[in-house]
Design an enzyme around this catalytic site. Structure first.
Site, PDB file in Angstrom:
ATOM      1  N   GLY A   6       0.810  -1.207   0.000  1.00  0.00           N
ATOM      2  CA  GLY A   6       0.000   0.000   0.000  1.00  0.00           C
ATOM      3  C   GLY A   6       0.844   1.259   0.000  1.00  0.00           C
ATOM      4  O   GLY A   6       0.505   2.260  -0.623  1.00  0.00           O
ATOM      5  N   ARG A  34      -8.045  -1.195  -1.153  1.00  0.00           N
ATOM      6  CA  ARG A  34      -7.701  -0.232  -0.107  1.00  0.00           C
ATOM      7  C   ARG A  34      -7.938   1.200  -0.602  1.00  0.00           C
ATOM      8  O   ARG A  34      -7.836   1.482  -1.798  1.00  0.00           O
ATOM      9  CB  ARG A  34      -6.247  -0.434   0.325  1.00  0.00           C
ATOM     10  N   SER A  79      -5.568   7.557   6.098  1.00  0.00           N
ATOM     11  CA  SER A  79      -4.180   7.100   6.026  1.00  0.00           C
ATOM     12  C   SER A  79      -3.238   8.291   5.965  1.00  0.00           C
ATOM     13  O   SER A  79      -3.432   9.205   5.147  1.00  0.00           O
ATOM     14  CB  SER A  79      -3.971   6.214   4.795  1.00  0.00           C
ATOM     15  N   SER A  80      -2.207   8.271   6.792  1.00  0.00           N
ATOM     16  CA  SER A  80      -1.180   9.314   6.744  1.00  0.00           C
ATOM     17  C   SER A  80      -0.363   9.222   5.460  1.00  0.00           C
ATOM     18  O   SER A  80       0.296  10.196   5.067  1.00  0.00           O
ATOM     19  CB  SER A  80      -0.247   9.200   7.948  1.00  0.00           C
ATOM     20  N   GLN A  81      -0.412   8.072   4.781  1.00  0.00           N
ATOM     21  CA  GLN A  81       0.361   7.907   3.544  1.00  0.00           C
ATOM     22  C   GLN A  81      -0.141   8.831   2.431  1.00  0.00           C
ATOM     23  O   GLN A  81       0.640   9.214   1.559  1.00  0.00           O
ATOM     24  CB  GLN A  81       0.319   6.451   3.099  1.00  0.00           C
ATOM     25  N   SER A 107      -1.958   8.291  12.612  1.00  0.00           N
ATOM     26  CA  SER A 107      -0.531   8.032  12.342  1.00  0.00           C
ATOM     27  C   SER A 107       0.215   9.318  12.034  1.00  0.00           C
ATOM     28  O   SER A 107       1.068   9.376  11.142  1.00  0.00           O
ATOM     29  CB  SER A 107      -0.374   7.028  11.195  1.00  0.00           C
ATOM     30  N   ASP A 226       1.154  -0.090  13.440  1.00  0.00           N
ATOM     31  CA  ASP A 226       1.852  -1.327  13.108  1.00  0.00           C
ATOM     32  C   ASP A 226       2.154  -2.194  14.328  1.00  0.00           C
ATOM     33  O   ASP A 226       2.589  -3.339  14.180  1.00  0.00           O
ATOM     34  CB  ASP A 226       3.145  -1.023  12.351  1.00  0.00           C
ATOM     35  N   ARG A 257      -7.913  -5.543  10.009  1.00  0.00           N
ATOM     36  CA  ARG A 257      -7.227  -6.154  11.144  1.00  0.00           C
ATOM     37  C   ARG A 257      -8.099  -6.261  12.394  1.00  0.00           C
ATOM     38  O   ARG A 257      -7.921  -7.171  13.203  1.00  0.00           O
ATOM     39  CB  ARG A 257      -5.941  -5.379  11.450  1.00  0.00           C
ATOM     40  N   LYS A 324       6.993  -9.814   3.766  1.00  0.00           N
ATOM     41  CA  LYS A 324       6.711  -8.454   3.300  1.00  0.00           C
ATOM     42  C   LYS A 324       7.494  -7.412   4.091  1.00  0.00           C
ATOM     43  O   LYS A 324       7.921  -6.397   3.539  1.00  0.00           O
ATOM     44  CB  LYS A 324       5.216  -8.142   3.430  1.00  0.00           C
TER      45      LYS A 324
END
Length: 349
Positions: A6, A34, A79-81, A107, A226, A257, A324
């Site tokens: 991701g 996602r 998402s912080s991404q 995050s 995480d 999750r 991964k």
């Protein structure tokens, strides 16, 4: 092809706006499920030419070269991404970029890491905190410059080994660890301390040893996504109840999750309850050997592997998906498992 990553999918989508020509981006089936639309819309606001393919998932993405700059608004609770991807590419825009991130911001520590690394490589960005949103301003005309970087240990991976120490009562020491490298995930050691472990973080290393009976805790892990499932594994062997809060964004990971860990832990008889943004575990319950599944989620596989240390006979299907992020996980777990309780059994330089 971003495959199962991701992070790669979200980062390369932004970077493709600065590449010449046209870029096609795809990913595997779970990754395509996602969230990415908030990032695509923000990039479009900044002048990017992005086309989604017809069909239910919109892949492959077609990204054309060009980023004009300007202002965009993006939610911070997914998402912080998304934010990191936008920040990284903003210096390459034709004009200044103003990024408004609505609160709550999950995050958030990972965004701070992004800003720190941008500065290390010669690019500045300003973060202006607010009550309802944070504003990020990135001036145009900046170029990344080469820099020397000392790569520290990965807290998300190391935390699984520290968790094994807590579960089995072995002493583990890992060097080349800096709390500043990932403030969110490094907080895991302070959680272990609250649960009854002895923790030492001096001289650029971290060591953990269980110093008594583990006890349940209540923690906010909004900025430590995480390490959530790692903590859940430890909580099963702690007296009392552990509550992990503000983790709604975990539904967008390699698996949902929150739902999947509940499903798998109930197979072994664990007392676990979940809501949309929390997991509650009551420890010291009788567990049963059973077949469990990782759902191709490396964090879930490591969680189940930690539980297996004390619940002999349970199995983990597709345990190899840990490759991964931590391909040596099972080798380290075997080393820790054969040590005697109270023994200093693992030191990683």
């Amino acid at each position: 092809d971003a495959g199962e990553s991701g992070t790669l999918l979200r980062f390369i989508t932004g970077m493709a706006c600065l590449l010449p020509g046209e870029t096609l981006i795809t990913a595997d089936s779970r990754n395509r499920q996602r969230p990415i639309l908030p990032l695509l819309n923000a990039l479009r606001d900044l002048g990017a030419g992005i086309t989604q393919s017809p069909g239910s998932d919109g892949y492959p993405l077609k990204v054309n070269s060009g980023l004009s700059g300007g202002r965009t608004v993006i939610p911070g609770d997914v998402s912080s991404q998304f934010v990191s991807s936008l920040l990284i590419v903003s210096p390459g825009a034709a004009d200044d970029v103003e990024l408004v991130v609505m609160k709550p911001i999950v995050s958030s520590g990972y965004i701070d890491i992004t800003l720190r690394e941008m500065k290390r490589f010669g690019v500045t960005a300003e973060r202006i905190p607010g009550d309802d949103y944070d504003v990020f301003r990135v001036p145009a005309g900046q170029r990344y410059q080469p820099a020397d970087v000392d790569i520290p240990g990965d807290w998300s991976s190391v935390n699984t080994l520290l968790a094994a120490s807590a579960i089995l009562g072995r002493e583990i020491k890992v060097s080349r660890m800096s709390a500043d490298s990932n403030p969110g995930e490094s907080k895991f050691v302070s959680i272990l301390q609250k649960m009854g472990c002895s923790v030492n973080t001096g001289d650029g290393s971290v060591s953990v040893q269980k110093s008594g009976e583990l006890r349940g805790v209540e923690v906010d892990m909004k900025d430590s996504p995480d390490s959530v499932l790692t903590l859940i594994a430890v909580a099963l062997f702690a007296r009392g109840t552990t509550v992990v809060k503000n983790i709604s964004h975990l539904i967008h990971k390699e698996s949902d999750r929150i739902q999947k860990v509940e499903t798998e832990l109930k197979k072994i008889g664990a007392h676990i309850e979940t809501t949309a943004d929390s997991i509650t575990v009551t420890g010291m319950k009788q567990l049963y050997p059973a077949a469990t599944e990782s759902h191709n989620d490396h964090r879930l596989a490591m969680c189940l592997g930690l539980i297996k240390l004390r619940n002999r006979g349970m199995t983990v299907e597709d345990a190899g998906c840990v490759r991964k992020s931590f391909p040596e996980f099972w080798n380290f777990i075997r080393v820790i498992d054969i040590c005697e309780e109270g023994e200093k059994c693992l030191e990683i330089p």
